[in-house]
Design an enzyme around this catalytic site. Structure first.
Site, short mmCIF file in Angstrom:
data_model
loop_
_atom_site.label_atom_id
_atom_site.label_comp_id
_atom_site.label_asym_id
_atom_site.label_seq_id
_atom_site.Cartn_x
_atom_site.Cartn_y
_atom_site.Cartn_z
N TYR A 148 -11.32 -4.52 -5.52
CA TYR A 148 -11.53 -5.79 -4.82
C TYR A 148 -13.01 -6.20 -4.88
O TYR A 148 -13.80 -5.59 -5.60
CB TYR A 148 -10.97 -5.69 -3.41
N ARG A 157 -15.10 1.99 2.82
CA ARG A 157 -14.19 2.68 1.90
C ARG A 157 -14.66 2.46 0.46
O ARG A 157 -14.91 1.34 0.04
CB ARG A 157 -12.75 2.15 2.05
N ARG A 184 1.45 6.85 2.56
CA ARG A 184 2.91 6.67 2.48
C ARG A 184 3.71 7.60 3.39
O ARG A 184 4.74 7.19 3.92
CB ARG A 184 3.36 6.78 1.01
#
Length: 373
Positions: free
Chosen positions: A187, A234, A324
């Site tokens: 990103y 992050r 997950r």
């Protein structure tokens, strides 16, 4: 050296955490429309998983043009703040701290999210084989290719930095304990860090010092607004999807980590690849990172309980994030602690939709047998 476990109480700056387990940020695309407003179903989702010591929210927009996928939440309007408040309250009531992950997707977007205009990026370079998820209001979605963005002007850069700072302030108003700046996974901030996506020749490009400048200016602006003790970052040095294979990224990340330590931020969150043939992070990188960054380090990437405890006790990390497994196991902390079997994930319900595959995963049934005397 004291033996560390996932289940012991610990601290993140001035925040007490009930354990060293982190719920990793995961895009789930369940907001209310129009406006990408957080809602009551999301409050249930986070509350179910709030036995974690720390929850990091799904990636959250800082502005209208920072979006790259349908139904992802924002935190920059009054409606967004009101939508998040029951969520943060629910997490706190169950004992978890909660940080809001802030992102700008940069070139990983589409004109539909840009009012028909082009996405912005460090340079006008389209990411190869990179798609975003676009859905109609009924949840019928499809993956579409990203297009060539336009290169950011200085005015664009200044505005985005202020958007990060403003959204951080609004996140605290929404009840978050702090914010995480998303600087990885292809990103916008990651696009500035890498030589293959950043071809700028001004003070934001070419050298390592210049390529980390945008990240540090975002951190400084956010820290000025809410305090560096409420700021995490992050980074993802070994993740190369979204056309992000940069030969100079590891030393760039290490330089950035040194600068982040000097700013005394709350934590550094290392996003590791989590697929079957993912690259193994070299131990010498972990050793060097710890030398440069002595505050809290979080790691995330297909960790088992055994691997998590090992990395904690080697001193390479202080908290371990699970992604997950938290989706299909709302009671993941209990399952890990008791060695209960983990429930399987339904991948078809990850993005968009309703309660199915979101808040309907059950807690573990101990199946206590009644014995007749």
């Amino acid at each position: 050296m004291n033996h560390k476990t996932l289940f012991e109480k610990t601290y993140l700056k001035n925040i007490t955490l009930q354990n060293r387990i982190v719920m990793a940020p995961m895009t789930r695309a369940r907001t209310s429309q129009p406006g990408n407003i957080p809602n009551d179903m999301m409050a249930t989702y986070y509350k179910q998983r709030a036995t974690a010591g720390l929850i990091i929210s799904e990636a959250t927009q800082i502005s209208d043009d920072s979006q790259g996928y349908s139904f992802t939440p924002g935190v920059y309007t009054d409606e967004h703040v009101k939508g998040w408040q029951p969520i943060t309250s629910a997490a706190h009531k169950e004992g978890a701290a909660i940080f809001c992950q802030l992102w700008h997707v940069g070139r990983v977007s589409h004109p539909i999210f840009q009012k028909g205009g082009l996405p912005i990026a460090p340079s006008a370079l389209a990411p190869v084989e990179t798609k975003v998820w676009i859905s109609d209001e009924e949840g019928n979605g499809k993956m579409v290719d990203c297009i060539q963005p336009r290169a950011m002007t200085q005015d664009d850069i200044d505005r985005v930095i202020q958007d990060f700072a403003y959204s951080a302030k609004r996140a605290i108003e929404a009840g978050f304990d702090g914010i995480e700046i998303h600087g990885g996974n292809g990103y916008l901030i990651d696009q500035f860090l890498r030589t293959n996506s950043n071809h700028r020749t001004d003070k934001y490009g070419d050298t390592r010092e210049n390529r980390i400048r945008f990240l540090l200016e975002v951190v400084d602006a956010v820290s000025k607004e809410i305090g560096s003790d409420k700021v995490g970052v992050r980074l993802a040095p070994f993740i190369t999807f979204k056309d992000m294979d940069c030969p100079d990224i590891v030393p760039t990340i290490l330089d950035a980590s040194r600068e982040l330590q000097s700013r005394n931020i709350a934590y550094l969150h290392l996003s590791e690849a989590d697929w079957d043939d993912a690259p193994v992070i070299p131990e010498n990188f972990r050793i060097e990172l710890r030398k440069l960054f002595s505050n809290t380090i979080i790691v995330a990437g297909s960790y088992t309980q055994e691997r998590a405890n090992e990395i904690l006790n080697k001193g390479y990390a202080d908290l371990v994030a699970f992604g997950r497994p938290f989706v299909s196991n709302p009671d993941l902390v209990s399952r890990l602690k008791n060695n209960y079997e983990l429930a399987a994930l339904d991948g078809n319900t990850l993005f968009g939709g309703n309660a199915k595959g979101y808040i309907d995963y059950p807690v573990y049934n101990t199946k206590v047998l009644e014995v007749e005397v």
